[in-house]
Each structure stands twice: as structure tokens, then as C-alpha cells.
Design a protein around this motif. Structure first.
Motif, mmCIF file in Angstrom:
data_model
loop_
_atom_site.group_PDB
_atom_site.id
_atom_site.type_symbol
_atom_site.label_atom_id
_atom_site.label_comp_id
_atom_site.label_asym_id
_atom_site.label_seq_id
_atom_site.Cartn_x
_atom_site.Cartn_y
_atom_site.Cartn_z
ATOM 1 N N MET A 131 65.965 18.371 42.766
ATOM 2 C CA MET A 131 64.994 17.716 43.632
ATOM 3 C C MET A 131 65.688 17.016 44.802
ATOM 4 O O MET A 131 65.225 17.067 45.948
ATOM 5 C CB MET A 131 64.170 16.708 42.824
ATOM 6 N N CYS A 148 56.744 21.011 41.707
ATOM 7 C CA CYS A 148 57.856 21.678 42.376
ATOM 8 C C CYS A 148 57.592 23.170 42.426
ATOM 9 O O CYS A 148 56.789 23.701 41.652
ATOM 10 C CB CYS A 148 59.189 21.394 41.680
ATOM 11 N N SER A 174 58.845 20.795 46.866
ATOM 12 C CA SER A 174 58.246 19.828 45.945
ATOM 13 C C SER A 174 57.127 19.071 46.631
ATOM 14 O O SER A 174 57.050 19.015 47.868
ATOM 15 C CB SER A 174 59.298 18.836 45.435
ATOM 16 N N TYR A 177 57.720 19.031 37.853
ATOM 17 C CA TYR A 177 59.159 18.773 37.686
ATOM 18 C C TYR A 177 59.392 17.704 36.625
ATOM 19 O O TYR A 177 58.510 16.903 36.308
ATOM 20 C CB TYR A 177 59.838 18.445 39.008
#
Length: 220
Positions: A29, A65, A75, A21
Motif C-alpha cells: 500500500m 485495493c 487503492s 486490503y
């Protein structure tokens, strides 16, 4: 890092991408945690933007992720720590710098798990196990000695009157008692190596955390 695979949701194959990510993913997130831990879970315990920025800037290899249909569904985050940081006992807050990982050691021999999270609708699809497997691959790629992390033991409160935390873990490993988190980690190949008191504020775990590792088979 980027890998593509299929998982099954209601017996239907769904394409999933596991990747690192970035700062562009911060909003999603946080959304993962909002969906996974809705109120009355304290919102201040969700990821904060600055924490996620620190992950990406300090150790992007440990920022993973899972994405399906253009949406983040899970994640996992880790940092590298040295043996000095692991001497004695530690809490989650101490070893992860309250989740900011500013104590990340680029040459640390242990890859330490900060967090793993999957949205409810994908929890039976094996996303958590795929994230864990990918983090093992990071361990091998970086030539770390092991992956280590402290897990909740949410079933312990039901047995705290009859067993120590260490005995509870032994009984779960023996198959006598069941614990969703410990069992999940066992299925991912993790092995218990200890129990930490005051690891995190968690009534179900009586504030204990079970430390479980995965050893790099390519490092003696």
C-alpha cells in the motif's frame, strides 16, 4: 469483499482483483503511493503503517485495493461519518482525522472518501473508476445514504484571477473549462454539492476542494 474483472492495458486484457486490503498489504500500500507520488513529493505524506492499521481495524469494508499479477496497483479508502461531523465547513484533515479515521462512526449515514490512488502505468486502464464503482457498492451494501468526498481542482489556479472557486466548478461542469480531477469524478457519477476553502494544502487548487457526492438510489 472480492471481485474479479478484466481491464485493458495497451489493448491487452489484464485480470484484476478488487478486494479489501489487510495488514499484510501495508508494505505494498505504501509502495503504491511511493510510485504515484515520487520525490520531491514529501515522503511524510505517504501512508504511514499505523494509519493503514487503523483503516483495517476500524472499517475494513472501506479499505479497498486493486491487484494485478499479484501486485497492488491501486487503492481507495473511506470511513463513515455522521451528519454532526459534516455541519459547517471542514478540511480533509478534520474529517479524516489526519488519515487515521479514528473518528469513524459505525452508523454514520455518509461514506466519506479518504483517498484514491492508482499507479501511473494503470491510470488509463479504468482502475480508479472500478474502485469508485466498488465503493458505491459498499454504500448500497451498508445502506448508507451517500458517498461524499472532497476532490482537488488542480486547474483552478489558471482561472483564480477571473472566477471564484464555485464559478470555476460551474464552468467545468458546463464544459467551458477542463479539470482532470473534477472531470474524472463526473465520469464516475459524482455530482458537485459545494466547495470547501482551506480543504487541503494544494497550490494548484488554491487550497480549495470540491465536494462531490453519489446518492444511494435505494435510499429515499
Amino acid at each position: 469483499m472480492r471481485k474479479e474483472l478484466y481491464v485493458f492495458v495497451d489493448d491487452r486484457p489484464v485480470p484484476v482483483v478488487i478486494r479489501n486490503y489487510t495488514e499484510q498489504d501495508i508494505e505494498q500500500m505504501i509502495a503504491i503511493q511511493q510510485e504515484s507520488f515520487p520525490p520531491p513529493f514529501p515522503s511524510e505524506l505517504w501512508w504511514q503503517p499505523e494509519q493503514l492499521r487503523e483503516h483495517v481495524r476500524r472499517f475494513p469494508e472501506g479499505a479497498l485495493c486493486a491487484e494485478a499479477n499479484g501486485r497492488l496497483i491501486g487503492s481507495m479508502t473511506a470511513l463513515r461519518v455522521g451528519s454532526d461531523q459534516l455541519k459547517g465547513t471542514h478540511s480533509w484533515a478534520d474529517i479524516t482525522d489526519q488519515g487515521y479515521i479514528r473518528n469513524h462512526e459505525p452508523d454514520g449515514e455518509t461514506l466519506y472518501v479518504v483517498d484514491i490512488c492508482v499507479i501511473p502505468s494503470f491510470r488509463k486502464a479504468g482502475i480508479g473508476k472500478w474502485l469508485m464503482q466498488t465503493m458505491y457498492e459498499v454504500v448500497v451494501h451498508l445502506k448508507c445514504h451517500r458517498l461524499l468526498g472532497g476532490g482537488r481542482m488542480p486547474g483552478y489556479h489558471r482561472h483564480a484571477h477571473e472566477a471564484t472557486a464555485e464559478q470555476y466548478v460551474q464552468q467545468v461542469v458546463a464544459g467551458v473549462w477542463k479539470d482532470p480531477v473534477i472531470t474524472f469524478l463526473l465520469r464516475c457519477g459524482r455530482i458537485p454539492v459545494g466547495v470547501a476553502d482551506h480543504y487541503l494544502e494544494d497550490e494548484e487548487s488554491c487550497n480549495y476542494g470540491v465536494l462531490m457526492e453519489w446518492r444511494n438510489p435505494f435510499v429515499k
